[in-house]
Design an enzyme around this catalytic site. Structure first.
Site, PDB file in Angstrom:
ATOM      1  N   GLY A 341       0.782  -1.172   0.073  1.00 50.17           N
ATOM      2  CA  GLY A 341      -0.063  -0.201   0.086  1.00 50.17           C
ATOM      3  C   GLY A 341       0.816   1.198   0.046  1.00 50.17           C
ATOM      4  O   GLY A 341       2.223   1.140   0.216  1.00 50.17           O
ATOM      5  N   GLN A 342       0.269   2.221  -0.177  1.00 53.84           N
ATOM      6  CA  GLN A 342       0.798   3.574  -0.183  1.00 53.84           C
ATOM      7  C   GLN A 342       0.045   4.793   0.347  1.00 53.84           C
ATOM      8  O   GLN A 342      -1.297   4.615   0.434  1.00 53.84           O
ATOM      9  CB  GLN A 342       1.501   3.843  -1.657  1.00 53.84           C
ATOM     10  N   GLY A 343       0.849   5.733   0.888  1.00 53.25           N
ATOM     11  CA  GLY A 343       0.128   6.916   1.134  1.00 53.25           C
ATOM     12  C   GLY A 343       0.999   8.205   1.208  1.00 53.25           C
ATOM     13  O   GLY A 343       2.067   8.292   0.511  1.00 53.25           O
ATOM     14  N   GLY A 344       0.680   9.357   1.671  1.00 57.66           N
ATOM     15  CA  GLY A 344       1.233  10.529   1.567  1.00 57.66           C
ATOM     16  C   GLY A 344       2.754  10.697   2.182  1.00 57.66           C
ATOM     17  O   GLY A 344       3.558  11.213   1.720  1.00 57.66           O
ATOM     18  N   ASP A 459      -9.272   8.878  12.313  1.00 60.29           N
ATOM     19  CA  ASP A 459      -9.465   8.259  10.953  1.00 60.29           C
ATOM     20  C   ASP A 459      -9.634   6.893  10.676  1.00 60.29           C
ATOM     21  O   ASP A 459      -9.398   6.138   9.932  1.00 60.29           O
ATOM     22  CB  ASP A 459      -8.144   8.867  10.054  1.00 60.29           C
TER      23      ASP A 459
END
Length: 650
Positions: A341-344, A459
């Site tokens: 996965g990936q994010g900011g 969140d």
């Protein structure tokens, strides 16, 4: 003669810059999206006939203005279609691209919801109105993986961010919701960028979509020579070579005048000679696109914000501390095949240690002050949180700019995977789902009541609930979590971050958050788990516009069992279903005072039959993401420090 040749070449170069027209798109799309069919949709003859009719007229209608949106039919046969071209290509190229895309989307996707993207155009069709749910869902074309890496990824990341921020600001204020431009990368190179939104969305929705897409673009491709991120409502792109046309209106009267002017100017240049060029004063620039890299880095963050010393972390004696080479070997040099996965703030990879143990490794962005803060806070705060329903941070690694966090590996990834896939969803019987609900509740209870300090997650959503090999739920991703003092109950912020559809109304609208905000998010997830439907993409428009409203209507009618996922019809106990729906509705009430605490929720879930209070009408929220870019906005001084960790180890 040599001077004349030089000037002729110079003249031809300038003319090509002015009159560059991109070639017509090929037959190979950038990406095609055919999601699983919705339970209440049917790709039957009425739908297909209406779709073919709309697609047949799409090229001519889109070529005129660059955008077209239309619908046909009703009931199960109703279909909505929208098409978009880049404003920098002419009407002929737009029409050709739409014509090809119309044929390909029909041949590649026999579903009631589909998208197709080309370099110069895109088409989307659906059985529901596009304005009903503005949810960002970025996709990465395969072409991104074929680019060569740039020599200085840190420099590229900084310059690319500044460029995309500028273009986003220009696009959201333009009638075409489109912008293209360049920024100086080095003395010899520029980076060229393009951003665009569909014209049927508001400026705020456009800005939100572009923020998310730009963040994904930086994560996937800032170390490459180009990249594209596409979605239904916006797309972004950059290259080291110019790929867009500087003028978008074709060769009209104004351009013909310019052409004659250029011919005369070329003749004049030939007569003047190269000495004119030699006497030209050195260009002085003041715009953002040509700022020195050092200035850009200074604007990005202060030096002390980018420093973390190993001495600050030495006290974590019970944690793994690994060198970069060991983690490279464990993840096959951070191979894309191991990407989870990936994010900011970075990308998460699966890793296998020499002893055979599986881990998840988060590789933080190298020039992000948020990433540095996340690194520090994860180790000094999150590492102290130990509970069977929270994902554990096992250790860390650091080498120069490389900062890596090591988590326990979760074999079954996230709850979102099961809710999004009917095949996987069918594997979860009532007992499995009830245990997941109970696990999430216990994890929140620990954060709110038992941990020191008290933590508000802010969140909570299905993608942040991970599942181990035994399907035990574990809460992850504390990137937006907030610390509360022992006596603190409520805080306010000017920086609202999270995901619409799971955010409590008082937080989304007023910036006020508390433990009751997490309770609201929990209630939404509970209703999603037992219904098998996602609030962020709810399409049952005939009776309700959101999952919460649908649950409320059925509960008021005494038809709670109709809310149940059809896969559970063989395993559910009716009394438990009614009680669980009621608990979920109590958690999503609009007034925070009417929601139970997580202490009460755990008791209600485990106490069996009990007399519950009657829920009031919930807040009817719909789904839309707030990107991590909003983290850059200043926060009011009345709140505590933020912990920063945005990628879950799945």
């Amino acid at each position: 003669m040599a001077r004349d040749s030089t000037l002729v070449a110079f003249f031809l170069f300038l003319a090509s810059v002015l009159f560059f027209i991109p070639p017509i798109d090929g037959n190979d799309p950038l990406h095609v999206l055919c999601p699983p069919e919705k339970p209440n949709s049917t790709f039957g003859s009425p739908f297909r006939n209406n779709l073919e009719q709309l697609l047949g007229n799409l090229a001519s209608s889109t070529a005129k203005t660059g955008y077209s949106g239309s619908s046909a039919g009703d009931g199960n046969g109703q279909v909505f279609v929208q098409a978009l071209c880049r404003p920098d290509v002419g009407g002929s190229a737009c029409g050709d691209c739409i014509r090809i895309a119309s044929q390909e989307i029909m041949s590649k996707c026999n579903k009631t919801d589909a998208d197709i993207w080309y370099d110069y155009c895109q088409i989307s069709y659906s059985y529901s109105n596009f304005s009903s749910a503005m949810t960002y869902l970025g996709k990465y074309p395969v072409s991104n993986n074929q680019e060569k890496n740039v020599s200085n990824p840190d420099e590229m990341n900084t310059v690319l961010k500044k460029l995309m921020d500028r273009l986003r600001s220009e696009a959201t204020s333009a009638s075409s919701v489109f912008a293209a431009g360049r920024s100086k990368l080095s003395s010899q190179e520029h980076v060229y960028g393009l951003v665009q939104c569909t014209r049927g969305i508001s400026g705020n929705d456009c800005n939100t979509c572009l923020e998310s897409a730009s963040g994904d673009l930086a994560t996937c491709c800032s170390a490459k020579q180009g990249g594209i991120v596409v979605s239904r409502y916006c797309n972004v792109r950059f290259e080291l070579d110019r790929f867009y046309n500087l003028h978008s209106k074709g060769l009209g009267k104004a351009r013909m005048i310019l052409l004659v002017t250029w011919i005369l100017a070329g003749a004049l240049l030939l007569s003047l000679g190269v000495c004119v060029a030699r006497q030209r004063p050195k260009r002085i620039t003041t715009g953002d696109e040509d700022k020195d890299e050092n200035v850009l880095l200074q604007e990005l963050a202060k030096p002390d914000e980018l420093s973390v010393s190993k001495g600050d972390l030495e006290y974590c004696d019970d944690m793994l501390v690994m060198d970069l080479e060991t983690l490279r070997a464990a993840t096959a040099n951070f191979s894309l095949t191991n990407k989870l996965g990936q994010g900011g703030f970075g990308i998460v990879y699966k890793g296998i240690l020499p002893d055979g143990n599986e881990i998840a490794v988060k590789r933080l962005s190298r020039k992000s002050w948020q990433g540095v803060e996340e690194f520090r806070n994860e180790i000094t705060l999150i590492a102290e949180l130990k509970h069977k329903n929270l994902v554990r941070l096992l250790g860390w690694g650091m080498d120069g700019h490389e900062k890596l966090l090591i988590y326990e590996y979760m074999a079954n990834k996230s709850l979102d995977v099961f809710l999004s896939d009917p095949t996987k969803s069918s594997q979860l019987d009532w007992r499995a789902r009830y245990n997941i609900i109970d696990g999430i509740a216990r994890g929140l209870l620990y954060l709110h009541e038992d941990s020191v300090p008290k933590i508000i997650h802010r969140d909570l959503k299905p993608s942040n609930v991970l599942l181990d090999t035994d399907m035990v739920a574990k809460i992850s991703d504390f990137g937006m979590a907030r610390i509360f003092s022992e006596r603190q109950n409520v805080a306010n912020t000017r920086r609202v971050v999270g995901t619409f559809g799971y955010m409590a109304p008082e937080y989304a609208m007023e910036g006020q958050f508390s433990a009751k905000s997490d309770v609201f998010s929990f209630g939404v997830i509970l209703l999603e788990i037992i219904s098998g439907k996602k609030n962020s993409g709810f399409y049952l428009t005939k009776r309700a516009s959101s999952l919460l409203k649908y649950a409320w209507l059925l509960w008021n009618e005494g038809k709670e069992l109709e809310f149940l996922d059809p896969f559970l019809l063989k395993s559910f106990p009716p009394a438990d279903v009614r009680r669980t729906v009621q608990i979920g509705l109590l958690c999503v009430q609009e007034d925070p005072a009417g929601r139970p605490l997580m202490t009460d929720v755990v008791v209600l879930l485990e106490s069996g039959p009990a007399v519950l209070s009657q829920p009031k009408q919930p807040a009817f929220s719909v789904g839309r993401d707030i990107p991590l870019g909003r983290l850059l906005e200043p926060e009011s001084s009345c709140t505590d420090n933020v912990t920063a960790s945005t990628m879950s180890p799945r």
